[in-house]
Motif scaffolding. Structure first.
Motif, PDB file in Angstrom:
ATOM      1  N   GLY A  21     -18.609 -30.597   9.907  1.00 12.34           N
ATOM      2  CA  GLY A  21     -17.930 -29.546  10.652  1.00 12.34           C
ATOM      3  C   GLY A  21     -16.767 -30.075  11.472  1.00 12.34           C
ATOM      4  O   GLY A  21     -16.437 -31.256  11.434  1.00 12.34           O
ATOM      5  N   LEU A  22     -16.142 -29.181  12.226  1.00  8.14           N
ATOM      6  CA  LEU A  22     -15.032 -29.550  13.092  1.00  8.14           C
ATOM      7  C   LEU A  22     -14.973 -28.579  14.251  1.00  8.14           C
ATOM      8  O   LEU A  22     -15.053 -27.360  14.066  1.00  8.14           O
ATOM      9  N   ALA A  23     -14.856 -29.127  15.450  1.00  4.66           N
ATOM     10  CA  ALA A  23     -14.739 -28.308  16.648  1.00  4.66           C
ATOM     11  C   ALA A  23     -13.826 -29.012  17.635  1.00  4.66           C
ATOM     12  O   ALA A  23     -13.481 -30.172  17.463  1.00  4.66           O
ATOM     13  N   VAL A  24     -13.450 -28.290  18.675  1.00  4.73           N
ATOM     14  CA  VAL A  24     -12.684 -28.866  19.769  1.00  4.73           C
ATOM     15  C   VAL A  24     -13.481 -28.632  21.041  1.00  4.73           C
ATOM     16  O   VAL A  24     -13.892 -27.502  21.327  1.00  4.73           O
ATOM     17  N   MET A  25     -13.733 -29.725  21.776  1.00  4.76           N
ATOM     18  CA  MET A  25     -14.438 -29.642  23.063  1.00  4.76           C
ATOM     19  C   MET A  25     -13.406 -29.698  24.180  1.00  4.76           C
ATOM     20  O   MET A  25     -12.532 -30.559  24.181  1.00  4.76           O
ATOM     21  N   ASN A  26     -13.511 -28.798  25.130  1.00  5.56           N
ATOM     22  CA  ASN A  26     -12.677 -28.785  26.311  1.00  5.56           C
ATOM     23  C   ASN A  26     -13.613 -28.558  27.494  1.00  5.56           C
ATOM     24  O   ASN A  26     -14.025 -27.424  27.740  1.00  5.56           O
ATOM     25  N   GLY A  27     -14.001 -29.648  28.169  1.00  2.37           N
ATOM     26  CA  GLY A  27     -15.051 -29.554  29.183  1.00  2.37           C
ATOM     27  C   GLY A  27     -16.367 -29.309  28.480  1.00  2.37           C
ATOM     28  O   GLY A  27     -16.751 -30.057  27.586  1.00  2.37           O
ATOM     29  N   ARG A  28     -17.058 -28.232  28.832  1.00  5.86           N
ATOM     30  CA  ARG A  28     -18.286 -27.852  28.129  1.00  5.86           C
ATOM     31  C   ARG A  28     -18.034 -26.702  27.154  1.00  5.86           C
ATOM     32  O   ARG A  28     -18.947 -26.185  26.534  1.00  5.86           O
ATOM     33  N   ARG A  29     -16.773 -26.294  27.010  1.00 12.30           N
ATOM     34  CA  ARG A  29     -16.418 -25.195  26.109  1.00 12.30           C
ATOM     35  C   ARG A  29     -16.207 -25.730  24.694  1.00 12.30           C
ATOM     36  O   ARG A  29     -15.464 -26.676  24.470  1.00 12.30           O
ATOM     37  N   LEU A  30     -16.845 -25.089  23.738  1.00 16.86           N
ATOM     38  CA  LEU A  30     -16.789 -25.493  22.339  1.00 16.86           C
ATOM     39  C   LEU A  30     -16.046 -24.436  21.529  1.00 16.86           C
ATOM     40  O   LEU A  30     -16.392 -23.257  21.577  1.00 16.86           O
ATOM     41  N   SER A  31     -15.027 -24.864  20.798  1.00 19.17           N
ATOM     42  CA  SER A  31     -14.316 -23.991  19.862  1.00 19.17           C
ATOM     43  C   SER A  31     -14.644 -24.495  18.459  1.00 19.17           C
ATOM     44  O   SER A  31     -14.177 -25.549  18.041  1.00 19.17           O
ATOM     45  N   LEU A  32     -15.481 -23.750  17.744  1.00 14.39           N
ATOM     46  CA  LEU A  32     -15.972 -24.164  16.428  1.00 14.39           C
ATOM     47  C   LEU A  32     -15.018 -23.699  15.331  1.00 14.39           C
ATOM     48  O   LEU A  32     -14.876 -22.511  15.081  1.00 14.39           O
ATOM     49  N   LYS A  33     -14.360 -24.657  14.665  1.00  9.02           N
ATOM     50  CA  LYS A  33     -13.398 -24.333  13.605  1.00  9.02           C
ATOM     51  C   LYS A  33     -14.044 -24.309  12.228  1.00  9.02           C
ATOM     52  O   LYS A  33     -13.783 -23.420  11.437  1.00  9.02           O
ATOM     53  N   VAL A  34     -14.882 -25.330  11.921  1.00 10.05           N
ATOM     54  CA  VAL A  34     -15.575 -25.407  10.636  1.00 10.05           C
ATOM     55  C   VAL A  34     -17.062 -25.637  10.915  1.00 10.05           C
ATOM     56  O   VAL A  34     -17.429 -26.561  11.640  1.00 10.05           O
ATOM     57  N   CYS A  35     -17.911 -24.805  10.361  1.00 13.47           N
ATOM     58  CA  CYS A  35     -19.349 -24.878  10.617  1.00 13.47           C
ATOM     59  C   CYS A  35     -19.980 -26.131  10.003  1.00 13.47           C
ATOM     60  O   CYS A  35     -19.782 -26.411   8.821  1.00 13.47           O
ATOM     61  N   PRO A  36     -20.763 -26.881  10.793  1.00 18.55           N
ATOM     62  CA  PRO A  36     -21.432 -28.055  10.242  1.00 18.55           C
ATOM     63  C   PRO A  36     -22.630 -27.696   9.354  1.00 18.55           C
ATOM     64  O   PRO A  36     -23.126 -28.528   8.611  1.00 18.55           O
ATOM     65  N   CYS A  38     -22.921 -24.521   7.245  1.00 17.56           N
ATOM     66  CA  CYS A  38     -22.555 -23.889   5.967  1.00 17.56           C
ATOM     67  C   CYS A  38     -21.172 -24.301   5.464  1.00 17.56           C
ATOM     68  O   CYS A  38     -20.765 -23.892   4.380  1.00 17.56           O
ATOM     69  N   SER A  39     -20.438 -25.089   6.242  1.00 13.98           N
ATOM     70  CA  SER A  39     -19.111 -25.611   5.888  1.00 13.98           C
ATOM     71  C   SER A  39     -18.021 -24.553   5.748  1.00 13.98           C
ATOM     72  O   SER A  39     -16.963 -24.832   5.192  1.00 13.98           O
ATOM     73  N   GLN A  40     -18.267 -23.358   6.244  1.00 10.28           N
ATOM     74  CA  GLN A  40     -17.246 -22.314   6.192  1.00 10.28           C
ATOM     75  C   GLN A  40     -16.295 -22.435   7.382  1.00 10.28           C
ATOM     76  O   GLN A  40     -16.706 -22.802   8.479  1.00 10.28           O
ATOM     77  N   ARG A  41     -15.016 -22.113   7.159  1.00  9.37           N
ATOM     78  CA  ARG A  41     -14.030 -22.089   8.237  1.00  9.37           C
ATOM     79  C   ARG A  41     -14.244 -20.803   9.034  1.00  9.37           C
ATOM     80  O   ARG A  41     -14.326 -19.718   8.468  1.00  9.37           O
ATOM     81  N   ASN A  42     -14.341 -20.950  10.354  1.00  6.40           N
ATOM     82  CA  ASN A  42     -14.561 -19.804  11.224  1.00  6.40           C
ATOM     83  C   ASN A  42     -13.319 -18.923  11.288  1.00  6.40           C
ATOM     84  O   ASN A  42     -12.197 -19.424  11.221  1.00  6.40           O
ATOM     85  N   GLU A  43     -13.520 -17.632  11.445  1.00  2.00           N
ATOM     86  CA  GLU A  43     -12.395 -16.726  11.653  1.00  2.00           C
ATOM     87  C   GLU A  43     -11.824 -16.975  13.042  1.00  2.00           C
ATOM     88  O   GLU A  43     -12.564 -17.302  13.977  1.00  2.00           O
ATOM     89  N   GLN A  44     -10.524 -16.827  13.206  1.00  2.81           N
ATOM     90  CA  GLN A  44      -9.859 -17.139  14.463  1.00  2.81           C
ATOM     91  C   GLN A  44     -10.480 -16.384  15.646  1.00  2.81           C
ATOM     92  O   GLN A  44     -10.637 -16.939  16.717  1.00  2.81           O
ATOM     93  N   TYR A  51     -19.975 -20.314  17.838  1.00  2.71           N
ATOM     94  CA  TYR A  51     -20.977 -20.204  16.775  1.00  2.71           C
ATOM     95  C   TYR A  51     -20.286 -19.829  15.475  1.00  2.71           C
ATOM     96  O   TYR A  51     -19.126 -19.419  15.471  1.00  2.71           O
ATOM     97  N   CYS A  52     -20.999 -19.964  14.374  1.00  3.23           N
ATOM     98  CA  CYS A  52     -20.425 -19.659  13.062  1.00  3.23           C
ATOM     99  C   CYS A  52     -20.430 -18.158  12.805  1.00  3.23           C
ATOM    100  O   CYS A  52     -21.469 -17.499  12.925  1.00  3.23           O
ATOM    101  N   ASN A  53     -19.277 -17.648  12.422  1.00  3.42           N
ATOM    102  CA  ASN A  53     -19.141 -16.233  12.077  1.00  3.42           C
ATOM    103  C   ASN A  53     -19.917 -15.886  10.815  1.00  3.42           C
ATOM    104  O   ASN A  53     -20.360 -14.759  10.641  1.00  3.42           O
ATOM    105  N   TRP A  54     -20.154 -16.857   9.932  1.00  2.00           N
ATOM    106  CA  TRP A  54     -20.755 -16.598   8.628  1.00  2.00           C
ATOM    107  C   TRP A  54     -22.272 -16.721   8.626  1.00  2.00           C
ATOM    108  O   TRP A  54     -22.967 -15.882   8.066  1.00  2.00           O
ATOM    109  N   CYS A  55     -22.809 -17.785   9.233  1.00  2.12           N
ATOM    110  CA  CYS A  55     -24.266 -17.995   9.181  1.00  2.12           C
ATOM    111  C   CYS A  55     -24.924 -17.935  10.565  1.00  2.12           C
ATOM    112  O   CYS A  55     -26.129 -18.125  10.680  1.00  2.12           O
TER     113      CYS A  55
END
Length: 70
Positions: A21-36, A38-44, A51-55
């Motif tokens: 997967g791929l995410a960006v951490m800013n402090g304790r805030r998590l922006s999840l770009k690719v789910c670890p 199901c491997s789907q790219r999250n919708e903007q 969290y993952c929009n798909w699963c």
């Protein structure tokens, strides 16, 4: 973007979750770009919800590892 650590040992900047997967951490805030899970790219519109929009998977912060700069 170089990774740093917060005082509570959370990596900052781009992270993966045990290499998946791929995410960006800013402090304790998590922006999840690719789910670890199901491997789907999250919708903007869902990226900043952490969290993952798909699963509906919510990554475990203790599994977050900085993306290595290679």
């Amino acid at each position: 973007m170089p990774s740093t650590m917060t005082t509570d040992s959370l990596p900052q900047g781009e992270v993966t979750f045990l290499g998946r997967g791929l995410a960006v951490m800013n402090g304790r805030r998590l922006s999840l770009k690719v789910c670890p899970h199901c491997s789907q790219r999250n919708e903007q519109r869902t990226v900043d919800k952490g969290y993952c929009n798909w699963c509906a998977y919510v990554p475990t912060l203790s599994d977050a590892r900085p993306v290595s700069a290679e």
